[in-house]
Each structure stands twice: as C-alpha cells, then as structure tokens.
Design a protein around this motif. Sequence first.
Motif, PDB file in Angstrom:
ATOM      1  N   LYS A  53       0.726  43.541  31.792  1.00 56.82           N
ATOM      2  CA  LYS A  53       0.337  44.782  32.462  1.00 56.82           C
ATOM      3  C   LYS A  53       0.109  44.541  33.950  1.00 56.82           C
ATOM      4  O   LYS A  53       0.478  45.372  34.784  1.00 56.82           O
ATOM      5  CB  LYS A  53      -0.929  45.347  31.826  1.00 56.82           C
ATOM      6  N   PRO A  57       3.403  46.900  35.484  1.00 58.58           N
ATOM      7  CA  PRO A  57       2.647  48.034  34.929  1.00 58.58           C
ATOM      8  C   PRO A  57       3.522  49.155  34.357  1.00 58.58           C
ATOM      9  O   PRO A  57       3.195  49.714  33.312  1.00 58.58           O
ATOM     10  CB  PRO A  57       1.811  48.538  36.106  1.00 58.58           C
ATOM     11  N   PHE A  60       5.024  48.031  31.072  1.00 59.37           N
ATOM     12  CA  PHE A  60       3.995  47.948  30.040  1.00 59.37           C
ATOM     13  C   PHE A  60       3.669  49.334  29.497  1.00 59.37           C
ATOM     14  O   PHE A  60       3.458  49.492  28.295  1.00 59.37           O
ATOM     15  CB  PHE A  60       2.729  47.282  30.585  1.00 59.37           C
TER      16      PHE A  60
END
Length: 101
Positions: A53, A57, A60
């Motif tokens: 993450k 990001p 994810f």
Amino acid sequence: IYSLVPEFTHMSLKPGIGREWLEKFLADVYPHDYCVVNGRTVKPPKYYDMKYKDLEPLEFEHLQYQRELDAALRSADNTPERLLVKEVCAVAALSRLKRSI
C-alpha cells in the motif's frame, strides 16, 4: 486485586524480517495475490499488504476491490447451512486420523 503479567511479544520491527524478501519478490506476489509457503498458496500477510500500500496505493485499492468481488462470488458457499455441511465433512475427515497409542 489481581496482579497480571503484561503481555509480551517478540517481533522484528526495523526493518521487518520479510521486507527484503518482499522487495525482491514483490512482482511475483501481487500480480497473483498469493505467496507459496511449504508448497501451498496462501494470502499475503498483512505486513506485505501494508508495504505494498505504501509503494503502490492505487494498485492496492484495485487489489482490495478485487478481493471484495471474489468474496462476493463465494458468498453462496458461506451460508450458515453450507458452513454446517462443511463442518460435518471436516469432523468426518478428522475422525479417520486417529492415532494409535
């Protein structure tokens, strides 16, 4: 009054034990969303998810959405009635594994 011993745990923190492994094999773990441990495929640990993450990001978020879709597709297999049948089958399979003394 009770005197309780506080909980104690050992863990690697800075850096985590799996960080170097994840950096080396990140491209193998997350396109498929599983790790191989002792010959079995397992979901990546939460620590790997947190590191992924931080690195990616947006990817994810997409991964989390895909996991939710997969869970929704399996929802019919997790009804209380179906879970009861699975439990009966697991107990029957375990009953065949009696140890001899």
